[in-house]
Design a protein around this motif. Structure first.
Motif, PDB file in Angstrom:
ATOM      1  N   LEU A 174      -6.244  10.675  18.283  1.00  0.00           N
ATOM      2  CA  LEU A 174      -8.051  10.322  17.420  1.00  0.00           C
ATOM      3  C   LEU A 174      -8.143   9.218  18.014  1.00  0.00           C
ATOM      4  O   LEU A 174      -9.606   8.606  17.967  1.00  0.00           O
ATOM      5  N   ALA A 175      -7.098   8.101  17.207  1.00  0.00           N
ATOM      6  CA  ALA A 175      -7.812   6.353  16.924  1.00  0.00           C
ATOM      7  C   ALA A 175      -8.305   5.828  18.375  1.00  0.00           C
ATOM      8  O   ALA A 175      -9.145   5.289  18.352  1.00  0.00           O
ATOM      9  N   ILE A 176      -7.568   6.355  20.100  1.00  0.00           N
ATOM     10  CA  ILE A 176      -7.785   5.633  21.153  1.00  0.00           C
ATOM     11  C   ILE A 176      -9.242   5.858  21.447  1.00  0.00           C
ATOM     12  O   ILE A 176      -9.878   5.556  22.049  1.00  0.00           O
ATOM     13  N   PHE A 177      -9.722   7.849  20.906  1.00  0.00           N
ATOM     14  CA  PHE A 177     -10.525   7.929  21.182  1.00  0.00           C
ATOM     15  C   PHE A 177     -12.474   7.818  20.599  1.00  0.00           C
ATOM     16  O   PHE A 177     -13.387   8.159  20.677  1.00  0.00           O
ATOM     17  N   VAL A 178     -11.994   7.422  19.659  1.00  0.00           N
ATOM     18  CA  VAL A 178     -12.818   7.284  18.483  1.00  0.00           C
ATOM     19  C   VAL A 178     -12.870   6.054  18.389  1.00  0.00           C
ATOM     20  O   VAL A 178     -13.875   5.649  18.391  1.00  0.00           O
ATOM     21  N   LEU A 179     -12.491   5.150  18.386  1.00  0.00           N
ATOM     22  CA  LEU A 179     -12.516   3.745  17.674  1.00  0.00           C
ATOM     23  C   LEU A 179     -13.098   2.384  19.205  1.00  0.00           C
ATOM     24  O   LEU A 179     -13.176   3.043  20.113  1.00  0.00           O
ATOM     25  N   PRO A 180     -14.654   1.738  18.640  1.00  0.00           N
ATOM     26  CA  PRO A 180     -15.459   1.352  19.194  1.00  0.00           C
ATOM     27  C   PRO A 180     -14.480   1.194  20.474  1.00  0.00           C
ATOM     28  O   PRO A 180     -15.138   0.107  21.668  1.00  0.00           O
ATOM     29  N   SER A 181     -13.970  -0.500  20.771  1.00  0.00           N
ATOM     30  CA  SER A 181     -13.305  -1.577  21.170  1.00  0.00           C
ATOM     31  C   SER A 181     -11.672  -1.250  21.067  1.00  0.00           C
ATOM     32  O   SER A 181     -10.946  -0.750  20.955  1.00  0.00           O
ATOM     33  N   VAL A 182     -10.959  -2.428  22.463  1.00  0.00           N
ATOM     34  CA  VAL A 182      -9.598  -2.051  22.555  1.00  0.00           C
ATOM     35  C   VAL A 182      -8.680  -2.497  21.847  1.00  0.00           C
ATOM     36  O   VAL A 182      -7.838  -2.203  21.952  1.00  0.00           O
ATOM     37  N   PRO A 222      -6.722   9.562  30.649  1.00  0.00           N
ATOM     38  CA  PRO A 222      -8.486   9.049  29.958  1.00  0.00           C
ATOM     39  C   PRO A 222      -7.814   7.962  28.673  1.00  0.00           C
ATOM     40  O   PRO A 222      -7.892   7.335  28.205  1.00  0.00           O
ATOM     41  N   LEU A 223      -6.110   8.493  28.820  1.00  0.00           N
ATOM     42  CA  LEU A 223      -5.479   7.523  27.556  1.00  0.00           C
ATOM     43  C   LEU A 223      -5.629   6.484  27.144  1.00  0.00           C
ATOM     44  O   LEU A 223      -5.875   5.414  26.778  1.00  0.00           O
ATOM     45  N   PHE A 224      -4.446   6.178  28.477  1.00  0.00           N
ATOM     46  CA  PHE A 224      -4.011   4.849  29.477  1.00  0.00           C
ATOM     47  C   PHE A 224      -5.650   4.356  29.698  1.00  0.00           C
ATOM     48  O   PHE A 224      -5.755   3.017  29.363  1.00  0.00           O
ATOM     49  N   GLU A 225      -6.673   4.569  30.197  1.00  0.00           N
ATOM     50  CA  GLU A 225      -7.842   4.390  30.895  1.00  0.00           C
ATOM     51  C   GLU A 225      -8.193   3.818  29.504  1.00  0.00           C
ATOM     52  O   GLU A 225      -8.907   2.533  29.098  1.00  0.00           O
ATOM     53  N   ARG A 226      -8.890   4.346  28.310  1.00  0.00           N
ATOM     54  CA  ARG A 226      -9.396   3.438  27.151  1.00  0.00           C
ATOM     55  C   ARG A 226      -8.533   3.103  25.974  1.00  0.00           C
ATOM     56  O   ARG A 226      -8.929   1.790  25.214  1.00  0.00           O
ATOM     57  N   MET A 227      -7.024   1.964  26.215  1.00  0.00           N
ATOM     58  CA  MET A 227      -6.098   1.204  26.109  1.00  0.00           C
ATOM     59  C   MET A 227      -6.019   0.392  27.077  1.00  0.00           C
ATOM     60  O   MET A 227      -5.848  -0.475  27.085  1.00  0.00           O
ATOM     61  N   GLY A 228      -7.325   0.522  28.448  1.00  0.00           N
ATOM     62  CA  GLY A 228      -7.405  -0.313  28.982  1.00  0.00           C
ATOM     63  C   GLY A 228      -6.451  -0.916  30.112  1.00  0.00           C
ATOM     64  O   GLY A 228      -5.915  -1.826  31.309  1.00  0.00           O
ATOM     65  N   ALA A 229      -5.590  -0.071  30.836  1.00  0.00           N
ATOM     66  CA  ALA A 229      -4.009   0.598  31.726  1.00  0.00           C
ATOM     67  C   ALA A 229      -5.302   0.543  32.498  1.00  0.00           C
ATOM     68  O   ALA A 229      -6.135   0.543  32.545  1.00  0.00           O
ATOM     69  N   HIS A 230      -4.309  -0.203  33.694  1.00  0.00           N
ATOM     70  CA  HIS A 230      -4.993  -0.240  35.172  1.00  0.00           C
ATOM     71  C   HIS A 230      -4.032   0.172  36.059  1.00  0.00           C
ATOM     72  O   HIS A 230      -2.459   0.151  35.816  1.00  0.00           O
TER      73      HIS A 230
END
Length: 931
Positions: A717-725, A799-807
């Motif tokens: 929930l935090a990963i999808f809701v919070l606005p910044s990495v 999507p979880l990885f991408e929202r955390m800035g993963a490559h």
């Protein structure tokens, strides 16, 4: 030809029982005992192992069949012997005089003289001649199964992988309870390749001493704390009882369970333990002799130089592989020198000792080793037989050791088999002990037996070996040769002063094959050393530089200022009618009322009549007076199996003395079913404790997963809701710390101040799926994980990885991988820093693998410093192949950054090696591969 006996054929049953009655009658003249088909050979009829050997030989002649060797140990009643006769209904095929002999082995070039470990020795041979036959094992009397060097290495790699998957860690002990056979070799090297330590143990063989045997094995397991026992199907139910008697033992496996894709050997050192050889316990409780790779190879090389062993030799052995003479002397010695080993089961030899000789004939055997009783058994069983065509002329070295060597036995053996080409100079009495790895002294090859005749009185009163001409009164001692190259001997008095030649004292030694002590037994280890010398526990003297053993220190009996050893008296008493031969123990017991010891003779007998027992006691006393000049203080006529023995047949005098003092003589004669019941009862408490531990482990795992699934939705929930990495990382960081606290795994984080400001790359080791969570809990600032491309196809993880800035990077498409690295190079100069798992993947085998070059190429091309991050403990907390978490400590170490020195290929490799060395120093695992 006699017809195979049928189950309803009363004539055949009668023929069998007549043979049984004949053997029983010869053992107990005058006894009114008649065998039935269901009489127990051991308990009811009193047939010990040697008597059963004689019975089976007569049964084979009577029915013209050849029984499998296993019948010797497995048949408990005449009915079972009859069933074996039915199954084996064919004529035995004697060795034909003109039977073709094997060709002599081809010469191999060189020796692995620079190999530091046993694994390196095997790899040396595999690299040069993988197809060369290493071992030929007699599965049947007529057929051998070969094992090449290449096959051994391949099987060992597979077993190593399976053991690692079963939770065996480098440095752990693995108990090996297997009979002689190729599985033993495969498993032994499999244990070594897993980085673990083999602990050979002998399987149960005597039903009458089952309880004593398993209790001793449980003591070994408790001492070495082996988590895994490898055994075979027939004894697996009994072996399972050991899990309740040894808290550390978690798993009982068979060779069939150990099948996995082969792995590379775990890195170990020459000083690491290669083997724990538990002493036979003939003078006390078994002690684990620690032997490193360096010890073993030093002894093997020294022995090879002393006897001129080479690749054209052929070793022929029936010695059990759990005994140091069979394991190291016969097998590992032949492995190193590249000479074929021809192996048969000890039961095959005991049942038909001529098989040993025919194997020497067939394979052109050149070197063997055996205890004195083996040579005596050959004479007893074969002296009156005609072995037409037997040729022993190839036999150049017959080492006699592991127990006191009898000069008469060697003389009779030489005379008996001279007509078959045996040269008497091939016989070589040798001396060794487990604390010296195995061998310590050997006479020059081809010299033959040298006997020293000394005056009895100076020897017994002053410890002086005064030479005299041969006479009936003279004491005879056999020369065991000089010490092996690079080894030394000395004889000392009670104060530790070196004695001159021909003075009896305590024997000590030193050399490169000397153990560094007993495993987890500091008290016994302290008694083993006298400065840099090791105490053997034997009394001896030196003459012309050669060793003469006079007896064991613990066996010495002092009466009236004279010293006696029990061996000759035991042999004399064993020859008396009514006494079971080889089942006599003589020892001294301290008499608090006098300075001398009491002389005690314990002799097994089946005699029950009071008058005949009294007469037997008188004959024993007379034998003692005739042998040593004094009568015994106590004569104990004991039940069969009261005189305890080691796995190799040596008398356990100390154990018999203890049983005598504790009034427990004969405890080992309980019926097997009662012994099993007692063992099961003793094991039950331990099994319940183990069950409780396993239940606790599963409950802990359930708790951890419950905590994970409680916190995971909050993290998502935090990963999808919070606005910044940055906000997402702070939230997941706190949740990861909460999860780490709830899991009960303490975590230490150090070196966070080594994280510099500005563009940087982070490189971490990878040992478990838990690594990402641990780094999330350890690092307070965001990092961008570089993840494998397979996650891109996962609709949940992507999507979880991408929202955390993963490559994501491709591991298998080379062109795509080059493009990924170029893209990451552009990204790396922007925050957050990229974090690479440079190993690329992980497995169940511990150790830091080789590093992929992508991160270091980016760093070198863009001039970015690399921060090594070492993770320790995650492999134990969540091992590969398992989703059950374990509790354990975790540690994350952030090392100082390493800057590239240029953009070239070699600059990139130097950067990789420097980062890898920093991680290796803190990850708590061995080096499992190059850069």
């Amino acid at each position: 030809m006699a017809q195979p006996p049928g189950p309803e054929n009363h004539d055949d049953a009668g023929r069998l029982l007549r043979q049984v009655d004949a053997v029983v009658g010869e053992l107990r003249p005058g006894a009114r005992l008649q065998a039935g088909l269901d009489s127990l050979l051991d308990r009811d009829l009193g047939l010990d192992s040697l008597a059963r050997v004689e019975l089976l030989a007569r049964v084979e002649r009577e029915f013209e069949v050849q029984l499998p060797s296993e019948v010797l140990g497995e048949a408990l009643t005449p009915r079972e012997v009859l069933a074996a006769v039915v199954s084996a209904g064919y004529r035995p095929r004697p060795a034909a005089p003109d039977e073709a002999r094997m060709a002599a082995p081809a010469r191999a070039d060189g020796l692995p003289e620079a190999a530091p470990r046993l694994i390196d020795v095997l790899e040396w041979h595999v690299a040069r001649h993988p197809e060369r036959t290493h071992v030929s094992f007699y599965r049947t009397p007529d057929a051998t199964e070969p094992l090449s060097y290449g096959q051994l290495a391949e099987a060992a790699g597979s077993i190593a992988a399976a053991l690692t998957a079963a939770g065996v860690r480098p440095g752990a002990c693995v108990a090996l309870m297997l009979p002689s056979g190729l599985d033993f070799f495969r498993c032994f090297f499999g244990i070594l390749m897993a980085g673990a330590v083999p602990v050979p143990m002998y399987p149960p063989s005597r039903p009458a001493q089952l309880e004593d045997h398993l209790n001793r094995q449980a003591g070994i397991l408790r001492n070495c704390e082996a988590p895994v026992l490898i055994t075979f199907d027939q004894v697996r139910p009994l072996a399972r009882m050991l899990t309740g008697l040894s808290p550390s033992l978690r798993t009982v496996l068979t060779p069939a369970d150990l099948d996995a894709p082969p792995m590379a050997p775990v890195a170990t050192d020459a000083e690491d333990l290669a083997l724990i050889q538990y002493t036979s316990g003939s003078t006390g409780d078994p002690k684990g002799v620690m032997l490193s790779h360096r010890n073993l190879l030093a002894n093997i090389r020294a022995w090879g130089r002393a006897v001129g062993l080479g690749s054209t030799d052929v070793a022929v052995s029936w010695l059990p592989l759990y005994h140091d003479m069979g394991l190291i002397g016969a097998w590992l010695g032949s492995l190193y020198h590249g000479c074929p080993l021809v192996l048969m089961s000890p039961l095959d030899f005991l049942a038909r000792p001529e098989r040993w000789l025919w194997a020497i004939h067939r394979h052109r055997g050149t070197v063997t080793a055996a205890p004195n009783f083996a040579f005596a058994l050959c004479v007893k069983r074969l002296a009156d037989k005609t072995l037409d065509g037997l040729d022993l002329s190839s036999w150049r070295l017959a080492a006699n050791g592991a127990e006191p060597v009898n000069a008469d036995t060697l003389d009779r053996f030489a005379q008996t088999f001279a007509r078959y080409g045996l040269r008497p100079e091939a016989l070589a009495p040798v001396y060794g002990l487990a604390e010296a790895t195995v061998g310590l002294c050997v006479p020059p090859p081809g010299r033959g037996v040298r006997i020293d005749r000394v005056a009895p009185e100076p020897m017994r009163t002053r410890g002086l070996a005064e030479p005299v001409p041969d006479s009936a009164e003279a004491l005879r001692f056999i020369a065991c040769g000089q010490p092996l190259p690079d080894h030394s001997l000395r004889v000392v008095d009670g104060d530790g002063r070196a004695l001159p030649e021909r003075r009896v004292g305590r024997l000590e030694f030193r050399g490169p094959s000397a153990t560094r002590g007993y495993y987890r037994n500091p008290a016994a280890s302290a008694k083993l050393f006298d400065g840099d010398w090791l105490v053997t526990g034997d009394y001896a003297y030196l003459a012309d530089g050669e060793l003469y053993i006079t007896g064991r220190e613990k066996d010495l009996i002092i009466r009236g200022g004279r010293n006696f050893y029990p061996y000759d008296l035991e042999q004399a008493v064993g020859e008396l009618a009514g006494v079971r031969k080889g089942c006599v123990a003589v020892f001294g017991v301290v008499d608090v009322q006098a300075a001398d010891e009491q002389l005690v003779v314990v002799a097994e007998t089946r005699e029950t009549d009071a008058e005949r027992r009294a007469a037997l006691e008188q004959r024993i006393a007379g034998a003692a007076v005739e042998q040593i000049g004094i009568p015994p203080d106590v004569v104990v006529l004991a039940l069969p199996h009261s005189v305890l023995k080691t796995s190799s047949g040596k008398l356990r005098r100390a154990a018999v003395r203890e049983a005598y003092l504790n009034d427990t003589l004969g405890a080992s004669t309980r019926p097997p079913w009662l012994q099993v019941l007692r063992l099961q009862t003793a094991s039950l408490a331990g099994q319940l404790r183990g069950l409780a531990r396993r239940a606790g482990g599963w409950c802990y795992g359930a708790w951890v997963w419950a905590a994970f699934w409680l916190l995971a939705p909050l993290a998502a929930l935090a990963i999808f809701v919070l606005p910044s990495v940055g906000a997402r990382w702070r939230a997941t960081h706190r949740l990861a710390r909460a999860f780490q606290t709830l899991s009960g795994c303490p975590m230490t984080v150090s070196g966070l101040d080594n994280l510099p400001d500005g563009p940087v790359l982070l490189v971490a080791n990878h040992a478990s799926y838990a690594d990402g969570l641990v780094l999330g809990a350890a690092l307070p600032s965001p990092v961008a994980f570089v993840a494998k491309g397979e996650f891109k196809g996962n609709p949940v993880m992507r999507p979880l990885f991408e929202r955390m800035g993963a490559h994501f990077v491709s591991r298998f498409d080379s062109r795509q991988g080059v493009g990924d690295l170029k893209r990451l190079g552009d990204i790396a100069r922007q925050p957050p820093p990229l974090l690479f798992f440079a190993e690329g993947t992980f497995g169940s085998s511990p150790g830091l693998r080789g590093f992929r070059l992508g991160a270091f190429q980016i760093a070198a091309q863009h001039g970015l410093p690399v921060v090594p991050v070492a993770i320790a403990g995650t492999r134990q907390v969540l091992p590969a192949g398992s989703w059950r978490p374990r509790r354990g400590p975790l540690r994350v170490t952030v090392c100082p950054p390493v800057s590239p020195q240029g953009e070239g290929w070699h600059d990139m490799l130097e950067l990789r090696d420097a980062v890898r060395q920093a991680i290796l120093a803190h990850c708590g695992e061995p080096d499992a591969g190059g850069g």
